[in-house]
Scaffold this active site. Sequence first.
Site, PDB file in Angstrom:
ATOM      1  N   LYS A  71      43.279  31.842  41.905  1.00  0.00           N
ATOM      2  CA  LYS A  71      42.509  32.950  42.342  1.00  0.00           C
ATOM      3  C   LYS A  71      40.849  32.693  42.324  1.00  0.00           C
ATOM      4  O   LYS A  71      40.473  32.019  41.431  1.00  0.00           O
ATOM      5  CB  LYS A  71      42.742  34.232  41.573  1.00  0.00           C
ATOM      6  CG  LYS A  71      42.438  35.542  42.372  1.00  0.00           C
ATOM      7  CD  LYS A  71      43.790  35.822  43.085  1.00  0.00           C
ATOM      8  CE  LYS A  71      43.504  37.297  43.998  1.00  0.00           C
ATOM      9  NZ  LYS A  71      44.872  37.528  44.411  1.00  0.00           N
ATOM     10  N   ASP A 107      41.729  38.077  50.419  1.00  0.00           N
ATOM     11  CA  ASP A 107      41.954  39.148  49.372  1.00  0.00           C
ATOM     12  C   ASP A 107      40.910  40.102  49.362  1.00  0.00           C
ATOM     13  O   ASP A 107      40.246  40.375  50.448  1.00  0.00           O
ATOM     14  CB  ASP A 107      41.830  38.231  47.841  1.00  0.00           C
ATOM     15  CG  ASP A 107      42.728  38.993  47.121  1.00  0.00           C
ATOM     16  OD1 ASP A 107      43.998  38.871  46.964  1.00  0.00           O
ATOM     17  OD2 ASP A 107      42.057  39.850  46.198  1.00  0.00           O
ATOM     18  N   ALA A 239      49.577  46.467  45.521  1.00  0.00           N
ATOM     19  CA  ALA A 239      48.667  46.087  44.443  1.00  0.00           C
ATOM     20  C   ALA A 239      48.822  45.265  43.352  1.00  0.00           C
ATOM     21  O   ALA A 239      49.959  45.190  42.835  1.00  0.00           O
ATOM     22  CB  ALA A 239      47.986  47.524  43.772  1.00  0.00           C
TER      23      ALA A 239
HETATM   24  N1  PHE Z   1      45.752  38.107  48.776  1.00  0.00           N
HETATM   25  C1  PHE Z   1      46.834  37.147  48.801  1.00  0.00           C
HETATM   26  C2  PHE Z   1      47.765  37.532  47.594  1.00  0.00           C
HETATM   27  O1  PHE Z   1      47.225  37.885  46.729  1.00  0.00           O
HETATM   28  C3  PHE Z   1      46.383  35.590  48.900  1.00  0.00           C
HETATM   29  C4  PHE Z   1      46.790  34.871  50.019  1.00  0.00           C
HETATM   30  C5  PHE Z   1      47.278  35.367  51.099  1.00  0.00           C
HETATM   31  C6  PHE Z   1      46.817  33.530  49.540  1.00  0.00           C
HETATM   32  C7  PHE Z   1      47.836  34.478  52.010  1.00  0.00           C
HETATM   33  C8  PHE Z   1      47.240  32.741  50.541  1.00  0.00           C
HETATM   34  C9  PHE Z   1      47.958  33.142  51.744  1.00  0.00           C
HETATM   35  O2  PHE Z   1      49.121  37.040  47.719  1.00  0.00           O
END
Ligand code: PHE
Length: 341
Positions: A71, A107, A239
């Site tokens: 992340k 995100d 979430a």
């Molecule tokens: N926000 C997405 C998640 O938490 C992150 C993400 C989406 C990463 C698509 C890669 C591809 O799952």
Amino acid sequence: MDHEQVVIKRGPRSGLPIIVAVHSTALGPAIGGCRIKEYPHWRNGLDDALRLSAAMTSKSALAGLRHGGGKTVVALSAGTRWDRRETLLDVGDVIAGLGGAYATGPDVGTGPDDMVTIAERTPYVFCRPAEAGGSGDSSGHTAQGVVAALRALVGDLSSKSFAVLGLGRVGSEVWKMLTDAGATVIASDVDDRKKRGTWVSPQECLTADVDVLIPAALGGLLTPETVPALRCRAIAGPANNQLDAPATADLLHARGIRWAPDAIVSAGGIIYATAVELRHETPDRAAEQVRGIGATLTSVVREAEAAGTTPAEAARRHVERVLASANLSGRVPAAGSLPLP
Ligand code: PHE
């Protein structure tokens, strides 16, 4: 230390703390979105990155993906002005420095256009808009995954009631899909401008007497303080990290509330993006894989019932088994091995 590596760098252009946590690459290169958000202190952003990246390892493993968890968090401080482009270029440079051990995506606080900017510095980016060669916004696919989970939990949606807490990009899509399906829906957001349909305060939404509560905002809302006030029969939402601590799953269980692990429910975005961008699946096949979240949830709930435990614990055991088998078979891919689209 649970994490393989954590990079914390003050972005040379933006001056902002850029935090990238790579939790695990045991199953494959780490993936996880880029969050840009205010925190009381950047150390709180670090805590968030550590927790969220670990959750991504579980999410990928439960979704059956050959990926680990990571992340990015850019910790903003209240009221400070910041430059979006400079910040995203700084993020791109930090990710580039990881040589493919980690790839990012959208995100909280970022979207597909931001991925184009990050991609100026590194190819390890998902969800650019289609015109820029990506699979586009993942929120609709994440929402599809949530709806698949809801169907697995309660069956026909039209005869059931739902409380959607948080109408961001994913929550508002879920709200629309449920409304279109003829379900009874109430909703809430801290931002009143998002108002639609039957609208209640966040507190009323959290404690509503509904079949399913859908947490669709930030994590940590299920705590020893909030659980006693809940009146829903089940909880399933996108979430990330909804429980303040693992033991809160037991409190929910004791109250007879079925909690669907967020790591299963929220995987639609990564399932779709990796299917289209890395495995070169058609959009239809990718969407079918997202709907597979329903079957995954059903099997974890059954496993929990058979073992007399919570779905949270069954999911945890599943992740442990998957990771252990990866380690045993020596399938530990080298960093830098993320195939490019
Ligand atoms: N926000 C997405 C998640 O938490 C992150 C993400 C989406 C990463 C698509 C890669 C591809 O799952």
